[in-house]
Design a protein around this motif. Sequence first.
Motif, short mmCIF file in Angstrom:
data_model
loop_
_atom_site.label_atom_id
_atom_site.label_comp_id
_atom_site.label_asym_id
_atom_site.label_seq_id
_atom_site.Cartn_x
_atom_site.Cartn_y
_atom_site.Cartn_z
N HIS A 1 0.81 -1.21 0.00
CA HIS A 1 0.00 0.00 0.00
C HIS A 1 0.85 1.26 0.00
CE1 HIS A 1 0.98 -0.62 4.26
NE2 HIS A 1 0.77 0.68 4.43
N LYS A 2 2.10 1.16 0.41
CA LYS A 2 2.97 2.32 0.42
C LYS A 2 3.54 2.62 -0.97
CE LYS A 2 4.38 1.83 5.24
NZ LYS A 2 5.53 1.68 6.17
N LYS A 3 3.33 1.72 -1.92
CA LYS A 3 3.87 1.89 -3.27
C LYS A 3 2.74 2.02 -4.29
CE LYS A 3 8.16 -0.61 -2.48
NZ LYS A 3 9.02 -1.69 -2.97
N LYS A 4 1.66 2.66 -3.88
CA LYS A 4 0.51 2.77 -4.75
C LYS A 4 0.86 3.53 -6.03
CE LYS A 4 -4.14 4.66 -5.08
NZ LYS A 4 -5.20 5.43 -4.40
N ARG A 5 0.57 2.89 -7.16
CA ARG A 5 0.73 3.55 -8.46
C ARG A 5 -0.45 3.13 -9.32
NH1 ARG A 5 6.38 2.77 -7.42
NH2 ARG A 5 6.46 0.71 -8.37
N THR A 6 -1.25 4.08 -9.73
CA THR A 6 -2.42 3.80 -10.56
C THR A 6 -2.21 4.43 -11.93
OG1 THR A 6 -3.83 3.82 -8.60
CG2 THR A 6 -4.92 3.98 -10.74
N TYR A 7 -2.19 3.60 -12.96
CA TYR A 7 -1.91 4.08 -14.30
C TYR A 7 -3.21 4.33 -15.07
CZ TYR A 7 2.66 2.32 -12.99
OH TYR A 7 3.83 2.09 -12.33
N VAL A 8 -3.16 5.31 -15.97
CA VAL A 8 -4.33 5.74 -16.72
C VAL A 8 -3.98 5.88 -18.20
CG1 VAL A 8 -6.04 7.59 -17.00
CG2 VAL A 8 -5.21 7.00 -14.71
N GLU A 9 -4.88 5.44 -19.06
CA GLU A 9 -4.73 5.63 -20.50
C GLU A 9 -5.44 6.94 -20.88
OE1 GLU A 9 -3.31 4.55 -24.27
OE2 GLU A 9 -2.96 3.59 -22.33
N ILE A 10 -4.89 7.66 -21.86
CA ILE A 10 -5.45 8.95 -22.27
C ILE A 10 -5.83 8.87 -23.76
CG2 ILE A 10 -4.98 11.40 -22.60
CD1 ILE A 10 -3.06 11.25 -20.23
N LYS A 11 -7.07 9.26 -24.08
CA LYS A 11 -7.55 9.22 -25.45
C LYS A 11 -8.33 10.50 -25.78
CE LYS A 11 -6.42 4.81 -26.28
NZ LYS A 11 -5.39 4.43 -27.29
N VAL A 12 -8.29 10.89 -27.06
CA VAL A 12 -9.11 11.98 -27.57
C VAL A 12 -10.15 11.38 -28.51
CG1 VAL A 12 -9.16 14.12 -28.89
CG2 VAL A 12 -7.23 13.65 -27.40
N ILE B 1 -12.80 0.60 -17.95
CA ILE B 1 -12.54 -0.48 -18.90
C ILE B 1 -13.61 -1.56 -18.80
CG2 ILE B 1 -10.86 -2.23 -19.61
CD1 ILE B 1 -10.08 0.71 -20.09
N LYS B 2 -14.07 -1.85 -17.60
CA LYS B 2 -15.09 -2.89 -17.41
C LYS B 2 -16.40 -2.51 -18.09
CE LYS B 2 -16.65 -1.27 -12.86
NZ LYS B 2 -16.83 -1.66 -11.43
N ASP B 3 -16.67 -1.19 -18.20
CA ASP B 3 -17.88 -0.75 -18.89
C ASP B 3 -17.79 -1.01 -20.39
OD1 ASP B 3 -19.00 0.06 -16.53
OD2 ASP B 3 -18.51 2.19 -16.76
N GLN C 1 -8.93 2.51 -16.06
CA GLN C 1 -9.67 3.67 -16.54
C GLN C 1 -8.96 4.37 -17.70
OE1 GLN C 1 -11.98 6.20 -13.64
NE2 GLN C 1 -10.44 5.45 -12.23
N ILE C 2 -9.78 4.92 -18.59
CA ILE C 2 -9.30 5.79 -19.66
C ILE C 2 -9.82 7.19 -19.37
CG2 ILE C 2 -9.39 6.30 -22.13
CD1 ILE C 2 -9.92 3.37 -22.67
N LEU C 3 -8.97 8.19 -19.50
CA LEU C 3 -9.41 9.57 -19.36
C LEU C 3 -9.64 10.13 -20.76
CD1 LEU C 3 -10.17 11.77 -17.44
CD2 LEU C 3 -7.79 12.49 -17.33
N LEU C 4 -10.88 10.41 -21.09
CA LEU C 4 -11.26 10.84 -22.43
C LEU C 4 -11.32 12.36 -22.53
CD1 LEU C 4 -14.21 8.40 -23.25
CD2 LEU C 4 -11.85 8.23 -24.04
#
Length: 482
Positions: free
Chosen positions: A334-345, A396-398, A376-379
């Motif tokens: 939990h001390k090394k939390k890294r959450t990656y996100v994809e970015i799209k237009v 992504i699950k949606d 998650q993708i940030l649109l």
Amino acid sequence: MSSSLTYFNKDTFLDGTGRGKLSRQVAFTLQSNMESPCPPSLSIIKDKTKKKKHHHIPEIVSIDIKLPLPPNMEHNKPIFIPCEQFPSDYISPTSLSILHWSKYHGRNISFYLKDIGYFSTADRSDANRCREDFRYLKQLIYDINDIRQLKQMKIEFDLNIGSAYLNPAEPSTSLDSILWWISRHKTSLLDKKGRFTFDFVAWRGTIRKIMSSLFNYDTDWRIGVIRYRGAYFFHVFHTETELNIEFGQTPIEKRMCYWGHKFEDYLCSETPPLFPSPKKLFSLVNLATLGVHTLVYGSEIDACTPDSILNDDNNNNSKTITNLNNDIDSNKTHKKKRTYVEIKVVYAQNMLELHTTTARKYGKWWSQCFLTGIEQILLGFRDDYGIVRQIQPLLIKDIETRARTWSSSSFLSFLNEFCAFVRKTITKDYFEDGKTVYLFYFSPQEKKIKWRTTTESAYQFLPDWFTSQDFSSSEVVIPSEH
């Protein structure tokens, strides 16, 4: 006036930040539209010695386009150019037929994923420019989980700024940076017999290309495979059709490609740089177990969330994969939390306009994120002028839940079948087999994957610095280019 600067409310210029200030980016754009012998310099040099210094003059490499883009812009079907090595009458010693995606749906193929490393590189085809750090990992400046705040934000991101001065060519498909990382951890990636402990090595994009064969009816692909120390290394050799698509891009297509890189910078910086850097990449090294197969692949990451912890005190050059795996199971995760996100237009006004149920590009989005564990993708929703006024996350699950022309189980089942086909086809190691490279070819017309062998030097994609090194030592020796 060039279209790279867009007018709004008749007299108000957009600065691309949505904060009502004229940034240096707009100032630069205005100046570049004036009739002058050359573009202005980007840097301000304090000449204390009064010596003449040469300013770096950016080169205009992109043809300007007329905005707004034409409505209902049609994407022409790619022109198929037969592959010389695999003509339609070529009969492969064996082949893999590709069935309709529904035939693979529902098969229970296990898939387990974890990341075992990372690296930054200014050029993924140059192992000398790799570093095992987070220097090129971008961090979002917005909270992706606060959907209400994102919807209420007043933004106007002009994605055209700087477009005339950068050719947004995609990075090379070379494996060198992944091989560099493997070399640094080779002592923990080999068994007692000197064989790798995994089965396949590739870039994530190569794996996604294979999976997309289920609904690809237009474009072929060609992948070289070398078995070295028991592991199968994948490398894409673009076909004539793919090269024609890449080098035949229209100015509009190039501009839209640029928009994607520019949008990433807006989301990750209060003062985004004038020029995006598509070659400066941060990549994860993923270890996936697919049925009985193990895959190691590099995944380029667009950004991470603001609460991600990037410093890793336990990471150093001598750290082994065994220790990395132990970290995953430790109580300090939990001390090394890294959450990656994809970015799209996307070209849409809101989420309701996305045809995620039938458009197959969302299947490619899904596989890209799934293979890396991105949730998650940030649109960014853009208009015909290349202006983004709204951003919103997409789970992504949606995408997977709404899909009607593909399924997660069909992708995994077919990939599992292809891996088994490769292992059955190639039974000897590279140097035991006369430095033979196996070329696998996907024919969209026949819906079949063929193969043939070659010893031509043009297809020997494993570099000598990798195959000639002492794998009993942890030292990495990479010759510098002169």
